[in-house]
Design a protein around this motif. Structure first.
Motif, PDB file in Angstrom:
ATOM      1  N   ILE A   1       0.838  -1.205   0.000  1.00  0.00           N
ATOM      2  CA  ILE A   1       0.000   0.000   0.000  1.00  0.00           C
ATOM      3  C   ILE A   1       0.866   1.244   0.000  1.00  0.00           C
ATOM      4  N   GLY A   2       1.962   1.179   0.738  1.00  0.00           N
ATOM      5  CA  GLY A   2       2.882   2.316   0.803  1.00  0.00           C
ATOM      6  C   GLY A   2       2.218   3.562   1.357  1.00  0.00           C
ATOM      7  N   GLU A   3       2.428   4.664   0.710  1.00  0.00           N
ATOM      8  CA  GLU A   3       1.919   5.955   1.178  1.00  0.00           C
ATOM      9  C   GLU A   3       0.674   6.409   0.421  1.00  0.00           C
ATOM     10  N   GLN A   4      -0.064   5.482  -0.165  1.00  0.00           N
ATOM     11  CA  GLN A   4      -1.288   5.849  -0.876  1.00  0.00           C
ATOM     12  C   GLN A   4      -2.207   6.644   0.046  1.00  0.00           C
ATOM     13  N   ARG A   5      -2.900   7.615  -0.515  1.00  0.00           N
ATOM     14  CA  ARG A   5      -3.709   8.504   0.305  1.00  0.00           C
ATOM     15  C   ARG A   5      -5.207   8.394   0.034  1.00  0.00           C
ATOM     16  N   SER A   6      -5.616   7.425  -0.777  1.00  0.00           N
ATOM     17  CA  SER A   6      -7.054   7.245  -0.987  1.00  0.00           C
ATOM     18  C   SER A   6      -7.672   6.780   0.327  1.00  0.00           C
ATOM     19  N   LEU A   7      -8.949   7.035   0.503  1.00  0.00           N
ATOM     20  CA  LEU A   7      -9.605   6.642   1.750  1.00  0.00           C
ATOM     21  C   LEU A   7      -9.532   5.131   1.972  1.00  0.00           C
TER      22      LEU A   7
ATOM     23  N   MET B   1     -13.900  15.283   4.316  1.00  0.00           N
ATOM     24  CA  MET B   1     -13.769  16.185   3.170  1.00  0.00           C
ATOM     25  C   MET B   1     -14.267  15.573   1.867  1.00  0.00           C
ATOM     26  N   ALA B   2     -14.003  14.277   1.663  1.00  0.00           N
ATOM     27  CA  ALA B   2     -14.241  13.717   0.335  1.00  0.00           C
ATOM     28  C   ALA B   2     -15.083  12.448   0.316  1.00  0.00           C
ATOM     29  N   GLY B   3     -15.465  11.950   1.480  1.00  0.00           N
ATOM     30  CA  GLY B   3     -16.206  10.694   1.508  1.00  0.00           C
ATOM     31  C   GLY B   3     -17.689  10.889   1.726  1.00  0.00           C
ATOM     32  N   THR B   4     -18.380   9.773   1.759  1.00  0.00           N
ATOM     33  CA  THR B   4     -19.805   9.781   2.064  1.00  0.00           C
ATOM     34  C   THR B   4     -19.988   9.751   3.581  1.00  0.00           C
ATOM     35  N   ARG B   5     -21.215   9.878   4.014  1.00  0.00           N
ATOM     36  CA  ARG B   5     -21.505   9.800   5.457  1.00  0.00           C
ATOM     37  C   ARG B   5     -21.156   8.410   5.989  1.00  0.00           C
ATOM     38  N   LYS B   6     -21.413   7.378   5.186  1.00  0.00           N
ATOM     39  CA  LYS B   6     -21.054   6.013   5.589  1.00  0.00           C
ATOM     40  C   LYS B   6     -19.531   5.871   5.715  1.00  0.00           C
ATOM     41  N   ASP B   7     -18.800   6.466   4.777  1.00  0.00           N
ATOM     42  CA  ASP B   7     -17.335   6.429   4.844  1.00  0.00           C
ATOM     43  C   ASP B   7     -16.840   7.054   6.135  1.00  0.00           C
TER      44      ASP B   7
ATOM     45  N   SER C   1      -7.475   9.565   8.199  1.00  0.00           N
ATOM     46  CA  SER C   1      -8.575   8.953   7.446  1.00  0.00           C
ATOM     47  C   SER C   1      -9.915   9.615   7.791  1.00  0.00           C
ATOM     48  N   VAL C   2     -10.098  10.001   9.041  1.00  0.00           N
ATOM     49  CA  VAL C   2     -11.330  10.696   9.427  1.00  0.00           C
ATOM     50  C   VAL C   2     -11.401  12.047   8.712  1.00  0.00           C
ATOM     51  N   ARG C   3     -10.294  12.760   8.646  1.00  0.00           N
ATOM     52  CA  ARG C   3     -10.282  14.059   7.942  1.00  0.00           C
ATOM     53  C   ARG C   3     -10.601  13.873   6.458  1.00  0.00           C
ATOM     54  N   VAL C   4      -9.985  12.881   5.837  1.00  0.00           N
ATOM     55  CA  VAL C   4     -10.227  12.630   4.410  1.00  0.00           C
ATOM     56  C   VAL C   4     -11.686  12.253   4.174  1.00  0.00           C
ATOM     57  N   ALA C   5     -12.231  11.395   5.031  1.00  0.00           N
ATOM     58  CA  ALA C   5     -13.632  10.989   4.893  1.00  0.00           C
ATOM     59  C   ALA C   5     -14.569  12.181   5.061  1.00  0.00           C
TER      60      ALA C   5
END
Length: 175
Positions: free
Chosen positions: A28-34, A66-72, A60-64
């Protein structure tokens, strides 16, 4: 691919092949996708690298948010709370999981509510409140059955109920 080989009967923690988990973490390395962040959190957690897991779970909470769904966001918060639980921050984990479970139940997302309740049950279990742990595990079981999850998830919940029952019996015999 599931890295879980079973559950420790005393701690209810996942039993994993550490080599496989480390290899996947390297992959996975430094991947930043949720999804990559959430997977990294879980891998770090099961490998016992809790401080690293905490940092990535907060990210991950910050990314979710900003860019995720409520479920994310709920999934990220539940995973974050599970890291806090393993760090021994039971009150923080319990509060977060209670909020997540209530929101998921309110939205009718029984699978996510069950996930939060299963983890809150583990918080109670670690804190020695086996009655509350059992109640959460039972509620998680009903929600999981209702949402049609795979048998492996039902089995882990049934195992948790049994472990809480055994601990309750030991505690009552000891007192």
């Amino acid at each position: 691919m599931s890295y879980i080989r079973g559950y420790d009967p005393e701690t209810l923690r996942e039993l994993v092949d550490a080599r496989e988990c480390k290899d996947r973490l390297d992959e996975i390395g430094e991947q930043r996708s949720l999804p990559a962040l959430l997977e990294r959190v879980w891998l770090l957690k099961v490998l016992g690298r809790l401080e690293d897991a905490l940092v990535i779970s907060e990210q991950s909470v910050r990314v979710a948010r900003m860019a995720g769904t409520r479920k994310d966001l709920l999934r990220a918060r539940i995973l974050h709370a599970s890291v806090e639980q393993q760090r021994g921050a039971f009150a923080v984990a319990e509060q977060e999981l209670t909020t997540c479970a209530a929101e998921a139940e309110g939205k009718g997302w029984s699978g996510i509510a069950a996930f939060a309740l299963q983890h809150r049950g583990k918080v109670f279990y670690d804190a020695g409140d086996y009655d509350a742990a059992r109640a959460d595990f039972k509620q998680a079981l009903f929600l999981r059955q209702d949402s049609g999850v795979p048998d492996a998830q039902l089995e882990s919940t049934l195992h948790a109920i049994e472990a809480a029952d055994q601990r309750r019996m030991r505690a009552s015999v000891a007192s």
